[in-house]
Enzyme design. Structure first.
Site, PDB file in Angstrom:
ATOM      1  N   TYR A 119       3.803  11.692  10.577  1.00  0.00           N
ATOM      2  CA  TYR A 119       2.475  10.794  10.458  1.00  0.00           C
ATOM      3  C   TYR A 119       1.726  11.730   9.528  1.00  0.00           C
ATOM      4  O   TYR A 119       1.227  11.076   8.480  1.00  0.00           O
ATOM      5  CB  TYR A 119       1.819  10.858  11.764  1.00  0.00           C
ATOM      6  CG  TYR A 119       0.749  10.138  11.854  1.00  0.00           C
ATOM      7  CD1 TYR A 119       0.714   8.708  11.518  1.00  0.00           C
ATOM      8  CD2 TYR A 119      -0.756  10.692  11.894  1.00  0.00           C
ATOM      9  CE1 TYR A 119      -0.653   7.979  11.429  1.00  0.00           C
ATOM     10  CE2 TYR A 119      -1.798  10.051  11.830  1.00  0.00           C
ATOM     11  CZ  TYR A 119      -2.095   8.671  11.552  1.00  0.00           C
ATOM     12  OH  TYR A 119      -3.067   8.117  11.577  1.00  0.00           O
ATOM     13  N   LYS A 176       0.369  10.144   5.644  1.00  0.00           N
ATOM     14  CA  LYS A 176      -0.985  10.240   5.171  1.00  0.00           C
ATOM     15  C   LYS A 176      -1.310  11.077   4.030  1.00  0.00           C
ATOM     16  O   LYS A 176      -2.165  10.622   3.232  1.00  0.00           O
ATOM     17  CB  LYS A 176      -2.153  10.479   6.496  1.00  0.00           C
ATOM     18  CG  LYS A 176      -1.786   9.542   7.550  1.00  0.00           C
ATOM     19  CD  LYS A 176      -1.952   7.865   7.279  1.00  0.00           C
ATOM     20  CE  LYS A 176      -1.975   7.033   8.312  1.00  0.00           C
ATOM     21  NZ  LYS A 176      -2.299   5.574   7.999  1.00  0.00           N
ATOM     22  N   ASN A 231      -3.841  -1.071   6.119  1.00  0.00           N
ATOM     23  CA  ASN A 231      -4.428  -0.364   7.220  1.00  0.00           C
ATOM     24  C   ASN A 231      -3.078  -0.121   8.438  1.00  0.00           C
ATOM     25  O   ASN A 231      -3.036   0.670   9.268  1.00  0.00           O
ATOM     26  CB  ASN A 231      -5.387  -1.119   7.997  1.00  0.00           C
ATOM     27  CG  ASN A 231      -5.956  -0.664   9.306  1.00  0.00           C
ATOM     28  OD1 ASN A 231      -6.439   0.401   9.433  1.00  0.00           O
ATOM     29  ND2 ASN A 231      -5.540  -1.477  10.324  1.00  0.00           N
TER      30      ASN A 231
HETATM   31  P1  NAD Z   1      -3.322   0.307  16.515  1.00  0.00           P
HETATM   32  O1  NAD Z   1      -1.965   0.863  17.117  1.00  0.00           O
HETATM   33  O2  NAD Z   1      -4.454  -0.164  17.308  1.00  0.00           O
HETATM   34  O3  NAD Z   1      -3.020  -0.904  15.449  1.00  0.00           O
HETATM   35  C1  NAD Z   1      -1.878  -0.873  14.594  1.00  0.00           C
HETATM   36  C2  NAD Z   1      -1.892  -2.068  13.549  1.00  0.00           C
HETATM   37  O4  NAD Z   1      -0.819  -2.081  12.876  1.00  0.00           O
HETATM   38  C3  NAD Z   1      -1.804  -3.424  14.701  1.00  0.00           C
HETATM   39  O5  NAD Z   1      -2.459  -4.560  14.053  1.00  0.00           O
HETATM   40  C4  NAD Z   1      -0.295  -3.988  14.387  1.00  0.00           C
HETATM   41  O6  NAD Z   1       0.122  -5.071  14.416  1.00  0.00           O
HETATM   42  C5  NAD Z   1      -0.063  -3.320  13.099  1.00  0.00           C
HETATM   43  N1  NAD Z   1       1.434  -2.755  12.953  1.00  0.00           N
HETATM   44  C6  NAD Z   1       2.163  -2.167  13.715  1.00  0.00           C
HETATM   45  N2  NAD Z   1       3.365  -1.842  13.358  1.00  0.00           N
HETATM   46  C7  NAD Z   1       3.497  -2.741  12.102  1.00  0.00           C
HETATM   47  C8  NAD Z   1       4.702  -3.202  11.656  1.00  0.00           C
HETATM   48  N3  NAD Z   1       5.864  -2.655  11.484  1.00  0.00           N
HETATM   49  N4  NAD Z   1       4.293  -4.129  10.550  1.00  0.00           N
HETATM   50  C9  NAD Z   1       2.939  -4.617  10.318  1.00  0.00           C
HETATM   51  N5  NAD Z   1       2.111  -4.245  11.075  1.00  0.00           N
HETATM   52  C10 NAD Z   1       2.305  -3.429  12.178  1.00  0.00           C
HETATM   53  O7  NAD Z   1      -3.843   1.149  15.349  1.00  0.00           O
HETATM   54  P2  NAD Z   1      -5.230   1.895  14.750  1.00  0.00           P
HETATM   55  O8  NAD Z   1      -5.484   3.287  15.595  1.00  0.00           O
HETATM   56  O9  NAD Z   1      -6.295   1.046  14.810  1.00  0.00           O
HETATM   57  O10 NAD Z   1      -4.633   2.207  13.565  1.00  0.00           O
HETATM   58  C11 NAD Z   1      -4.969   1.612  12.265  1.00  0.00           C
HETATM   59  C12 NAD Z   1      -4.555   2.500  11.164  1.00  0.00           C
HETATM   60  O11 NAD Z   1      -5.615   3.645  11.255  1.00  0.00           O
HETATM   61  C13 NAD Z   1      -3.384   3.291  11.057  1.00  0.00           C
HETATM   62  O12 NAD Z   1      -3.090   3.453   9.796  1.00  0.00           O
HETATM   63  C14 NAD Z   1      -3.675   4.713  11.726  1.00  0.00           C
HETATM   64  O13 NAD Z   1      -2.631   5.737  11.076  1.00  0.00           O
HETATM   65  C15 NAD Z   1      -5.067   4.951  11.203  1.00  0.00           C
HETATM   66  N6  NAD Z   1      -5.654   5.919  11.994  1.00  0.00           N
HETATM   67  C16 NAD Z   1      -5.981   5.676  12.992  1.00  0.00           C
HETATM   68  C17 NAD Z   1      -6.741   6.918  13.990  1.00  0.00           C
HETATM   69  C18 NAD Z   1      -7.158   6.613  15.520  1.00  0.00           C
HETATM   70  O14 NAD Z   1      -7.674   7.489  16.061  1.00  0.00           O
HETATM   71  N7  NAD Z   1      -6.942   5.387  16.074  1.00  0.00           N
HETATM   72  C19 NAD Z   1      -7.218   8.031  13.374  1.00  0.00           C
HETATM   73  C20 NAD Z   1      -6.834   8.003  12.068  1.00  0.00           C
HETATM   74  C21 NAD Z   1      -6.153   7.092  11.357  1.00  0.00           C
END
Ligand code: NAD
Length: 249
Positions: free
Chosen positions: A157, A161, A92
């Site tokens: 990005y 994906k 994730n």
């Molecule tokens: P967030 O930014 O709130 O959290 C990101 C997480 O990734 C954190 O737990 C952080 O510790 C971890 N992380 C960041 N850099 C890291 C690194 N170098 N090594 C290890 N861990 C690392 O993210 P989110 O919005 O909850 O997103 C989580 C996933 O969901 C991601 O893959 C993101 O691309 C995807 N996503 C998010 C959304 C959205 O709208 N929030 C939409 C589509 C997809």
């Protein structure tokens, strides 16, 4: 109903946002969980928050460098040693950058690929080796709605994906014979810290074209992770499951 009773999961990017919601949901459904983050402080904070909800939650915190295959293997081994088995790998953790192509820093592109793609490969490889030995398992990848039609800036990005979808489809075909299911969840705009910090006008603009008329809650994404990890999804592999309120689809 505890859909994951007796199962053991490792969740990367588990400290906040979608990953934290997945960890909490898995714990509430009977799983034991290794919560991974990039920094000890944020991992400790997340664990403390979970222990406040239920001090008996079986959860440990790890902070491997996901870009380093040896550290990832160690994290998987530690999880198995602590909880006795290893059933669910949730890839994730992810980062993005929104610059236009003209301003895009090459190092941002590389960093995004390293975490969003190479780390997914590293974790899937380490997890699959243990799962195969054990007789099966589930790998779940967080992709994104932009993996279906791109986005008008920040090319790294969506590219990453699309790669996650490719890993998902290919590994589903490769690992089926080992009873390992591989699926991806494609969230839409989800209320994580970043979205919560946006001014109302900006959120309104984002929400306007979404047929369900609102952003997604992290718990709604977590429910998809729950279903796909559980035996209810025993014949589902290679799926790209959108959780996006039909945004742009
Ligand atoms: P967030 O930014 O709130 O959290 C990101 C997480 O990734 C954190 O737990 C952080 O510790 C971890 N992380 C960041 N850099 C890291 C690194 N170098 N090594 C290890 N861990 C690392 O993210 P989110 O919005 O909850 O997103 C989580 C996933 O969901 C991601 O893959 C993101 O691309 C995807 N996503 C998010 C959304 C959205 O709208 N929030 C939409 C589509 C997809």
């Amino acid at each position: 109903m505890e859909l994951l009773k007796g199962k053991v999961a490792l969740v990367t990017g588990g400290t906040r946002g979608i990953g934290f919601a997945v960890v909490k949901c898995y714990l509430e459904n009977g799983a034991s969980v290794a919560l991974c983050g990039s920094k000890k402080e944020s991992v400790d904070k997340a664990i403390a928050e979970l222990k406040e909800i239920n001090p008996d939650f079986p959860v440990i915190g790890l902070y491997p460098d996901l870009k380093n295959p040896a550290e990832v293997e160690k994290a998987v081994a530690e999880t198995k040693e602590k909880f006795g088995r290893f059933d669910i790998m949730v890839n994730n953790a992810g980062i993005s950058a929104r610059d236009s192509l003209y301003d895009y820093k090459p190092e941002d592109f590389v960093n995004i690929m390293n975490l969003n793609v190479t780390a997914v490969f590293n974790c899937s490889q380490a997890a699959a080796k243990v799962m195969k030995e054990q007789g099966g398992g589930v790998i779940l990848n967080t992709s994104s709605m932009v993996s279906l039609y791109g986005q008008p800036s920040g090319v790294g990005y969506p590219a990453s994906k699309y790669a996650v979808n490719g890993i998902t489809k290919s590994l589903a075909r490769e690992l089926g014979k080992d009873n390992i299911r591989v699926n991806a969840i494609l969230p839409g705009v989800t209320r994580t810290d970043m979205v919560a910090a946006l001014p109302k006008e900006v959120v309104d603009r984002i929400v306007a074209p979404i047929p369900l008329g609102r952003v997604c809650e992290p718990e709604e994404v977590a429910n998809a992770f729950l279903f796909l990890a559980s035996d209810l999804a025993s014949y589902i592999t290679g799926a790209l499951l959108s959780v996006d309120g039909a945004a742009r689809t």
